[in-house]
Write a protein that holds these residues in place. Structure first.
Motif, mmCIF file in Angstrom:
data_model
loop_
_atom_site.group_PDB
_atom_site.id
_atom_site.type_symbol
_atom_site.label_atom_id
_atom_site.label_comp_id
_atom_site.label_asym_id
_atom_site.label_seq_id
_atom_site.Cartn_x
_atom_site.Cartn_y
_atom_site.Cartn_z
ATOM 1 N N LEU A 23 -52.883 -20.816 -8.079
ATOM 2 C CA LEU A 23 -52.131 -21.046 -6.855
ATOM 3 C C LEU A 23 -51.539 -19.715 -6.418
ATOM 4 C CD1 LEU A 23 -51.343 -23.544 -5.157
ATOM 5 C CD2 LEU A 23 -49.201 -23.591 -6.419
ATOM 6 N N ARG A 24 -51.792 -19.327 -5.156
ATOM 7 C CA ARG A 24 -51.317 -18.021 -4.673
ATOM 8 C C ARG A 24 -50.721 -18.146 -3.281
ATOM 9 N NH1 ARG A 24 -52.412 -13.933 -8.004
ATOM 10 N NH2 ARG A 24 -54.209 -14.079 -9.350
ATOM 11 N N ASP A 25 -49.768 -17.258 -2.999
ATOM 12 C CA ASP A 25 -49.176 -17.162 -1.674
ATOM 13 C C ASP A 25 -50.215 -16.536 -0.749
ATOM 14 O OD1 ASP A 25 -47.686 -15.444 0.449
ATOM 15 O OD2 ASP A 25 -46.175 -16.861 -0.267
ATOM 16 N N PRO A 26 -50.446 -17.092 0.444
ATOM 17 C CA PRO A 26 -51.494 -16.553 1.315
ATOM 18 C C PRO A 26 -51.195 -15.163 1.876
ATOM 19 C CG PRO A 26 -50.323 -18.318 2.410
ATOM 20 C CD PRO A 26 -49.820 -18.273 1.011
ATOM 21 N N LEU A 27 -49.934 -14.768 1.913
ATOM 22 C CA LEU A 27 -49.591 -13.453 2.464
ATOM 23 C C LEU A 27 -49.493 -12.370 1.397
ATOM 24 C CD1 LEU A 27 -46.904 -14.530 5.070
ATOM 25 C CD2 LEU A 27 -49.319 -14.028 5.447
ATOM 26 N N THR A 28 -48.886 -12.700 0.265
ATOM 27 C CA THR A 28 -48.665 -11.689 -0.765
ATOM 28 C C THR A 28 -49.655 -11.776 -1.915
ATOM 29 O OG1 THR A 28 -47.146 -13.095 -2.008
ATOM 30 C CG2 THR A 28 -46.191 -11.692 -0.271
ATOM 31 N N ALA A 29 -50.372 -12.897 -2.034
ATOM 32 C CA ALA A 29 -51.324 -13.176 -3.120
ATOM 33 C C ALA A 29 -50.631 -13.294 -4.470
ATOM 34 C CB ALA A 29 -52.434 -12.138 -3.178
ATOM 35 N N LYS A 30 -49.292 -13.409 -4.471
ATOM 36 C CA LYS A 30 -48.558 -13.584 -5.721
ATOM 37 C C LYS A 30 -48.554 -15.058 -6.094
ATOM 38 C CE LYS A 30 -45.413 -9.702 -5.109
ATOM 39 N NZ LYS A 30 -44.010 -9.304 -4.955
ATOM 40 N N ARG A 31 -48.474 -15.311 -7.393
ATOM 41 C CA ARG A 31 -48.367 -16.679 -7.886
ATOM 42 C C ARG A 31 -46.930 -17.150 -7.685
ATOM 43 N NH1 ARG A 31 -52.168 -17.313 -13.205
ATOM 44 N NH2 ARG A 31 -54.002 -16.334 -12.308
ATOM 45 N N PRO A 32 -46.753 -18.337 -7.131
ATOM 46 C CA PRO A 32 -45.385 -18.794 -6.848
ATOM 47 C C PRO A 32 -44.636 -19.171 -8.125
ATOM 48 C CG PRO A 32 -46.925 -20.541 -6.369
ATOM 49 C CD PRO A 32 -47.748 -19.325 -6.710
ATOM 50 N N ASP A 33 -43.347 -18.912 -8.117
ATOM 51 C CA ASP A 33 -42.456 -19.325 -9.193
ATOM 52 C C ASP A 33 -41.815 -20.634 -8.738
ATOM 53 O OD1 ASP A 33 -40.584 -19.684 -11.160
ATOM 54 O OD2 ASP A 33 -39.674 -17.700 -10.949
ATOM 55 N N ILE A 34 -42.406 -21.750 -9.178
ATOM 56 C CA ILE A 34 -41.959 -23.058 -8.718
ATOM 57 C C ILE A 34 -40.494 -23.301 -9.080
ATOM 58 C CG2 ILE A 34 -42.400 -25.545 -8.863
ATOM 59 C CD1 ILE A 34 -44.586 -23.991 -7.392
ATOM 60 N N ALA A 35 -40.078 -22.892 -10.277
ATOM 61 C CA ALA A 35 -38.682 -23.080 -10.689
ATOM 62 C C ALA A 35 -37.729 -22.327 -9.756
ATOM 63 C CB ALA A 35 -38.485 -22.629 -12.130
ATOM 64 N N LYS A 36 -38.118 -21.139 -9.336
ATOM 65 C CA LYS A 36 -37.275 -20.359 -8.423
ATOM 66 C C LYS A 36 -37.171 -21.052 -7.061
ATOM 67 C CE LYS A 36 -36.881 -15.800 -6.312
ATOM 68 N NZ LYS A 36 -37.503 -14.499 -6.122
ATOM 69 N N LEU A 37 -38.290 -21.607 -6.584
ATOM 70 C CA LEU A 37 -38.265 -22.317 -5.302
ATOM 71 C C LEU A 37 -37.345 -23.531 -5.360
ATOM 72 C CD1 LEU A 37 -42.063 -22.202 -4.392
ATOM 73 C CD2 LEU A 37 -40.213 -20.887 -3.352
ATOM 74 N N ILE A 38 -37.369 -24.258 -6.476
ATOM 75 C CA ILE A 38 -36.493 -25.423 -6.629
ATOM 76 C C ILE A 38 -35.044 -24.977 -6.718
ATOM 77 C CG2 ILE A 38 -35.893 -27.339 -8.162
ATOM 78 C CD1 ILE A 38 -38.924 -27.468 -8.863
ATOM 79 N N ALA A 39 -34.777 -23.873 -7.442
ATOM 80 C CA ALA A 39 -33.412 -23.361 -7.559
ATOM 81 C C ALA A 39 -32.863 -22.940 -6.197
ATOM 82 C CB ALA A 39 -33.373 -22.183 -8.527
ATOM 83 N N GLU A 40 -33.699 -22.361 -5.356
ATOM 84 C CA GLU A 40 -33.266 -21.979 -4.010
ATOM 85 C C GLU A 40 -32.907 -23.212 -3.182
ATOM 86 O OE1 GLU A 40 -36.443 -19.637 -2.416
ATOM 87 O OE2 GLU A 40 -36.020 -17.920 -3.716
ATOM 88 N N ALA A 41 -33.650 -24.285 -3.374
ATOM 89 C CA ALA A 41 -33.372 -25.514 -2.632
ATOM 90 C C ALA A 41 -32.083 -26.182 -3.113
ATOM 91 C CB ALA A 41 -34.544 -26.481 -2.761
ATOM 92 N N VAL A 42 -31.772 -26.051 -4.421
ATOM 93 C CA VAL A 42 -30.562 -26.672 -4.985
ATOM 94 C C VAL A 42 -29.326 -25.902 -4.570
ATOM 95 C CG1 VAL A 42 -29.350 -27.122 -7.155
ATOM 96 C CG2 VAL A 42 -31.761 -27.736 -6.913
ATOM 97 N N GLY A 43 -29.393 -24.591 -4.614
ATOM 98 C CA GLY A 43 -28.233 -23.769 -4.266
ATOM 99 C C GLY A 43 -27.916 -22.799 -5.376
ATOM 100 N N ALA A 44 -26.805 -22.091 -5.224
ATOM 101 C CA ALA A 44 -26.464 -21.017 -6.153
ATOM 102 C C ALA A 44 -25.423 -21.437 -7.188
ATOM 103 C CB ALA A 44 -25.950 -19.814 -5.376
ATOM 104 N N ASP A 45 -24.974 -22.677 -7.191
ATOM 105 C CA ASP A 45 -23.940 -23.101 -8.140
ATOM 106 C C ASP A 45 -24.512 -23.212 -9.547
ATOM 107 O OD1 ASP A 45 -22.087 -23.239 -6.104
ATOM 108 O OD2 ASP A 45 -22.438 -25.380 -5.743
ATOM 109 N N THR A 46 -23.743 -22.704 -10.532
ATOM 110 C CA THR A 46 -24.140 -22.786 -11.930
ATOM 111 C C THR A 46 -24.067 -24.228 -12.395
ATOM 112 O OG1 THR A 46 -23.263 -20.577 -12.327
ATOM 113 C CG2 THR A 46 -23.609 -21.957 -14.254
#
Length: 87
Positions: free
Chosen positions: A22-45
């Motif tokens: 699975l790759r990003d169409p612009l950067t060709a990097k593999r997505p970090d699914i955990a990071k995407l979910i963390a961004e959706a949740v917010g920055a609270d510990t």
């Protein structure tokens, strides 16, 4: 949050991790699914129980071209077989 990715499938890949990529169409990097979910949740510990809904819609399919074989015409040459006897 809507994200688009390119999925490459190769069931005959030598290594299991290369069978689906699975790759990003612009950067060709593999997505970090955990990071995407963390961004959706917010920055609270803290620890969160999250529900992730993955809906897959194929937007376009690109067939992988088969290896083309190049055939070169070779002229037929007849070579007469000659045997010489040694004296």
């Amino acid at each position: 949050m809507m994200k688009h990715y390119i999925l490459n499938l190769n069931p005959t890949a030598k290594h299991e991790w290369d069978r689906s990529i699975l790759r990003d169409p612009l950067t060709a990097k593999r997505p970090d699914i955990a990071k995407l979910i963390a961004e959706a949740v917010g920055a609270d510990t803290g620890s969160y129980l999250v529900s992730v809904n993955i809906q897959v819609t194929v937007l376009e399919e690109a067939a992988i071209p088969q290896n083309e074989q190049l055939s070169l015409p070779f002229p037929e040459v007849s070579i007469p077989s000659q045997m010489r006897e040694a004296a």
